[in-house]
Design a protein around this motif. Structure first.
Motif, PDB file in Angstrom:
ATOM      1  N   LEU A  32      -7.149   3.564   7.656  1.00  0.00           N
ATOM      2  CA  LEU A  32      -8.899   2.395   7.019  1.00  0.00           C
ATOM      3  C   LEU A  32      -8.910   2.130   8.982  1.00  0.00           C
ATOM      4  O   LEU A  32      -8.338   1.225   9.025  1.00  0.00           O
ATOM      5  CB  LEU A  32      -8.250   1.517   5.916  1.00  0.00           C
ATOM      6  CG  LEU A  32      -9.754   1.005   5.909  1.00  0.00           C
ATOM      7  CD1 LEU A  32     -10.856   1.978   5.774  1.00  0.00           C
ATOM      8  CD2 LEU A  32      -9.311   0.083   4.479  1.00  0.00           C
ATOM      9  N   GLY A  60      -5.666  -5.262   4.981  1.00  0.00           N
ATOM     10  CA  GLY A  60      -5.132  -3.198   5.628  1.00  0.00           C
ATOM     11  C   GLY A  60      -5.427  -2.686   6.415  1.00  0.00           C
ATOM     12  O   GLY A  60      -5.686  -1.498   6.305  1.00  0.00           O
ATOM     13  N   GLN A 118      -5.759  -0.667   9.975  1.00  0.00           N
ATOM     14  CA  GLN A 118      -5.043  -0.365  10.148  1.00  0.00           C
ATOM     15  C   GLN A 118      -5.365   0.340  11.809  1.00  0.00           C
ATOM     16  O   GLN A 118      -4.548   0.686  12.186  1.00  0.00           O
ATOM     17  CB  GLN A 118      -4.531   1.350   9.621  1.00  0.00           C
ATOM     18  CG  GLN A 118      -3.896   0.618   8.263  1.00  0.00           C
ATOM     19  CD  GLN A 118      -3.748   1.904   7.535  1.00  0.00           C
ATOM     20  OE1 GLN A 118      -4.499   2.523   6.564  1.00  0.00           O
ATOM     21  NE2 GLN A 118      -2.823   3.111   7.627  1.00  0.00           N
ATOM     22  N   PHE A 129       0.732  -1.335  -0.528  1.00  0.00           N
ATOM     23  CA  PHE A 129       0.306  -0.753   0.134  1.00  0.00           C
ATOM     24  C   PHE A 129       0.502   1.162  -0.158  1.00  0.00           C
ATOM     25  O   PHE A 129       2.231   1.454   0.534  1.00  0.00           O
ATOM     26  CB  PHE A 129      -0.653   0.039   1.385  1.00  0.00           C
ATOM     27  CG  PHE A 129      -2.183  -1.315   1.230  1.00  0.00           C
ATOM     28  CD1 PHE A 129      -3.209  -1.110   0.666  1.00  0.00           C
ATOM     29  CD2 PHE A 129      -1.420  -1.667   2.345  1.00  0.00           C
ATOM     30  CE1 PHE A 129      -3.642  -2.574   0.574  1.00  0.00           C
ATOM     31  CE2 PHE A 129      -2.871  -3.387   2.392  1.00  0.00           C
ATOM     32  CZ  PHE A 129      -4.051  -2.943   1.429  1.00  0.00           C
ATOM     33  N   THR A 174      -9.061  -4.113   1.132  1.00  0.00           N
ATOM     34  CA  THR A 174      -7.616  -3.838   0.466  1.00  0.00           C
ATOM     35  C   THR A 174      -7.742  -2.925  -0.835  1.00  0.00           C
ATOM     36  O   THR A 174      -7.322  -2.609  -0.712  1.00  0.00           O
ATOM     37  CB  THR A 174      -7.449  -5.213   0.018  1.00  0.00           C
ATOM     38  OG1 THR A 174      -7.297  -6.529   0.954  1.00  0.00           O
ATOM     39  CG2 THR A 174      -6.400  -5.128  -1.171  1.00  0.00           C
ATOM     40  N   ARG A 179      -8.123   0.343   0.289  1.00  0.00           N
ATOM     41  CA  ARG A 179      -6.548   1.152   1.265  1.00  0.00           C
ATOM     42  C   ARG A 179      -5.936   1.270  -0.152  1.00  0.00           C
ATOM     43  O   ARG A 179      -5.027   2.694  -0.425  1.00  0.00           O
ATOM     44  CB  ARG A 179      -5.881   0.087   1.464  1.00  0.00           C
ATOM     45  CG  ARG A 179      -6.024  -0.347   3.464  1.00  0.00           C
ATOM     46  CD  ARG A 179      -5.276   0.854   3.949  1.00  0.00           C
ATOM     47  NE  ARG A 179      -3.503   0.961   4.108  1.00  0.00           N
ATOM     48  CZ  ARG A 179      -2.942   0.519   4.487  1.00  0.00           C
ATOM     49  NH1 ARG A 179      -3.361  -0.388   5.508  1.00  0.00           N
ATOM     50  NH2 ARG A 179      -1.768   0.733   4.418  1.00  0.00           N
TER      51      ARG A 179
END
Length: 377
Positions: free
Chosen positions: A151, A210, A212, A6, A139, A142
């Motif tokens: 996210l 993904g 966070q 990413f 995903t 992101r």
């Protein structure tokens, strides 16, 4: 960390505040920021069923990004568009979203001695198979965010999910689920434990995909007495906060920051500060200054303006923003701005923009003028 590649994160205010690090202003996001108050959401959803939209990664991703794009430069996080009730669906229960009514379970759990209950608690749930659409949406989102903001992923708390599974939807008196915990406490704990295990599985895969930052929503926590919260909610919140980092470490992934939001459980706030979460969300019944004293730097606080203030006009919004941020000065920079619950229908998107702009104005003034002591300064 993730198995995916990413873009680097350009705005990490939310994560720094959650860790108690130095921030230039309080970061902000709001619960239900992607939803039906936005005309672009209604256009994207069209006539489709709510859960059909959730199961379409492209649509879920598009809707997640709508507030980030509409309020460009004002929001410090995106939260994936999904629903807490995907867990009961993965466990084999049918959940419908009825227009103007909300979630509905045609066949709720009513008898702990029934075959249906046994099927639900013993079902082997492959979250990658059952909920893979959520991970695909994370995903994809992101990648589309390109590092603009973090996210957020989320899950419903076991007590709240069990309440829906037994009540069959929302409730004002919770007589079915309350009957369970008082008549069938061991069976209730068995269901709560199974839900908690699946919640951890689900969150692990969200982080791998993904996510966070993680939020656990205990929307019906306030329906429990302090005694019953300690038995039927808190142990399972702790199970999640304890086991998610262990599971991630086993995969070689750094622990993710987590926040718990136990709406209405003001009596448990001190306990929640020791429950293993880095951030504790506050509903609007908390007094910010008092919450800062109780937290005493142990966690970052998140919240907590009454969302209904957004119906009150620009003057009321400004006054409440100023009062809220003044109250949170005692957090010493450990504060994430949010509402005390989710955005409600019929909110004017421009009034919400005014809320964001005023939070920026007041937050920048407090932090830059050093009227507030910020950790690390």
């Amino acid at each position: 960390m993730s198995i995916h590649e990413f873009a680097p994160l350009r705005n990490d205010l939310l994560l720094r505040a959650a860790r108690g690090e130095k921030v230039e202003r309080p970061p902000m996001w709001v619960m239900r920021q992607a939803g039906r108050y936005l005309p672009e959401y209604n256009q994207a959803k069209g006539n489709r069923d709510f859960f059909a939209v959730c199961r379409d990664p492209e649509s879920a991703s598009t809707i997640t990004l709508q507030p980030v794009e509409r309020y460009a430069g004002l929001l410090d996080a995106a939260i994936i568009f999904s629903d807490i009730l995907v867990i009961p669906q993965a466990m084999g229960m049918t959940v419908e979203m009825l227009e103007n009514k909300g979630p509905h379970f045609p066949n709720p759990l009513r008898d702990p001695n029934s075959p249906e209950f046994e099927q639900v608690v013993t079902k082997e749930v492959d979250v990658k198979k059952e909920l893979g659409y959520v991970f695909e949406a994370i995903t994809l989102t992101r990648k589309k965010l390109e590092g603009r903001v973090p996210l957020i992923g989320f899950v419903g708390a076991p007590w709240t999910l069990m309440s829906y599974m037994i009540e069959g939807g929302g409730s004002k008196i919770f007589h079915f689920v309350k009957g369970w915990i008082f008549k069938h406490p061991e069976e209730s704990k068995r269901l709560l434990q199974r839900v908690a295990e699946i919640c951890v599985d689900f969150l692990v895969e969200q982080v791998v995909a993904g996510a966070q930052f993680i939020q656990v929503f205990d929307s019906w926590a306030g329906e429990l007495s302090p005694h019953d919260f300690a038995i039927f909610s808190l142990p399972y919140l702790k199970y999640i906060s304890h086991n998610l980092p262990i599971r991630l470490k086993a995969l070689g992934i750094e622990p993710v920051l987590m926040t718990v939001f136990a709406k209405g459980a003001w009596y448990a706030f001190d306990t929640l500060c020791e429950s293993g979460y880095q951030t504790v969300g506050l509903d609007w019944t908390h007094d910010p200054a008092e919450a800062c004293k109780i937290a005493n730097g142990r966690v970052t606080l998140q919240g907590n303006m009454d969302p209904n203030v957004l119906y009150g006009g620009r003057k009321a919004i400004t006054e409440n923003v100023e009062r809220m941020l003044e109250g949170f000065k005692g957090a010493k920079g450990r504060h994430i701005i949010n509402l005390g619950h989710g955005i409600t229908p019929f909110v004017d998107p421009e009034d919400l923009k005014h809320f964001f702009e005023e939070c920026h104005r007041v937050g920048n003034t407090l932090y830059s003028s050093k009227k507030i002591y910020v950790q690390g300064r």
